[in-house]
Design a protein around this motif. Structure first.
Motif, PDB file in Angstrom:
ATOM      1  N   VAL A 158      49.850  18.657 -90.134  1.00 41.80           N
ATOM      2  CA  VAL A 158      48.450  18.858 -89.767  1.00 41.80           C
ATOM      3  C   VAL A 158      47.576  17.964 -90.636  1.00 41.80           C
ATOM      4  CG1 VAL A 158      46.536  20.510 -89.663  1.00 41.80           C
ATOM      5  CG2 VAL A 158      48.841  21.241 -89.033  1.00 41.80           C
ATOM      6  N   ARG A 169      48.813  17.766 -85.209  1.00 43.38           N
ATOM      7  CA  ARG A 169      47.535  18.416 -84.884  1.00 43.38           C
ATOM      8  C   ARG A 169      46.495  17.935 -85.886  1.00 43.38           C
ATOM      9  NH1 ARG A 169      46.144  24.129 -86.142  1.00 43.38           N
ATOM     10  NH2 ARG A 169      48.278  24.235 -86.927  1.00 43.38           N
ATOM     11  N   GLU A 211      39.683  21.410 -83.203  1.00 40.38           N
ATOM     12  CA  GLU A 211      41.069  21.077 -83.534  1.00 40.38           C
ATOM     13  C   GLU A 211      41.849  20.838 -82.264  1.00 40.38           C
ATOM     14  OE1 GLU A 211      43.740  24.315 -84.964  1.00 40.38           O
ATOM     15  OE2 GLU A 211      41.922  25.538 -84.951  1.00 40.38           O
ATOM     16  N   ALA A 263      45.379  18.190 -80.450  1.00 38.46           N
ATOM     17  CA  ALA A 263      46.298  17.062 -80.576  1.00 38.46           C
ATOM     18  C   ALA A 263      45.497  15.815 -80.955  1.00 38.46           C
ATOM     19  CB  ALA A 263      47.032  16.853 -79.257  1.00 38.46           C
TER      20      ALA A 263
END
Length: 254
Positions: free
Chosen positions: A33, A218, A230, A232
């Motif tokens: 992330v 992500r 938030e 892809a």
């Protein structure tokens, strides 16, 4: 995939400001992330709450199935006892902006220090693992070199190896290239990319938009202590929904 980290309704107050404002954040094992956003948006604070370098005001955090802080109704956040807390926080590895290496130790000793001292690992086994990690970050020849003799990019790669030496459940990167010259930023990002390819669980706070787009599973955009958007990487960078994210991305491309 199983959730390895769950942060619910996280509030972090300082004397005159609210750094985190009821943030919900979770991630799965093996996920990378990237957290982006302007300076002062709460990115680094969120990261430092995961490993208890910052203590939250309210909310709850569960790491690898164990809740180490929770907030009873109407009360302040309550942490578990320090000994247990240290055990859980040892499941995280942290890479800072400014390396934080021991200058009086060689590269290998920097990497092996915590496994030997904290985890009581056998010295020979720790050194063998340390040499494997030096190989991983492309610095096998620097085992016996003192860190003061390294370039900034090399120091940061040693810092990454040191973080991995504890076999953490999750690696945390706090703007790992912000203190580096642009020409050596790539060597550090390449190491992080290699870890992502090996599905090491990672949270990376970064200003490197190209890296976030290429490597992250992500991307989270924060502003004023909140998660604004938030998704892809392709969604975040090509089809941002909020005006605030659109403005931020356009400013980063100037």
């Amino acid at each position: 995939m199983k959730q390895i980290l769950e942060m619910k309704q996280i509030v972090k107050d300082y004397a005159n400001c609210r750094a985190l404002d009821h943030v919900d954040f979770s991630m799965k094992r093996g996920e990378t992330v990237a957290i982006i956003g302007p300076s002062g948006s709460g990115k680094s604070t969120l990261l430092r709450c995961i490993n208890c370098l910052n203590r939250i005001t309210s909310g709850s955090i569960t790491l690898n199935g164990e809740t180490f802080v929770d907030t009873p109704d109407g009360k302040a956040a309550q942490y578990i006892p320090d000994k247990e807390l240290r055990r859980i926080c040892a499941q995280t590895g942290m890479v800072f902006q400014h390396f934080n290496l021991f200058p009086h130790m060689t590269c290998l000793k920097n990497i092996c220090y915590a496994p030997i001292k904290v985890k009581k690992e056998d010295k020979a086994a720790a050194e063998q693992r340390g040499r494997e990690l030096l190989e991983l970050v492309g610095l096998a020849s620097k085992a016996d070199v003192y860190t003061a003799q390294l370039s900034g990019g090399q120091k940061q790669r040693i810092a990454i190896a040191r973080g991995l030496a504890m076999n953490p459940e999750i690696m945390l990167f706090d703007e790992p290239t912000s203190a580096l010259d642009p020409e050596i930023t790539g060597e550090v990002l390449n190491v992080i990319k290699k870890l992502a390819d090996e599905h090491i669980t990672m949270v990376v706070v970064t200003h490197e938009m190209g890296f976030a787009r290429e490597v992250a599973d992500r991307v989270i955009f924060m502003d004023q202590g909140k998660i604004v958007e938030e998704g892809a990487p392709e969604q975040i960078f090509t089809s941002p929904e909020s005006d605030r994210l659109k403005d931020f991305l356009s400013s980063m491309l100037k």
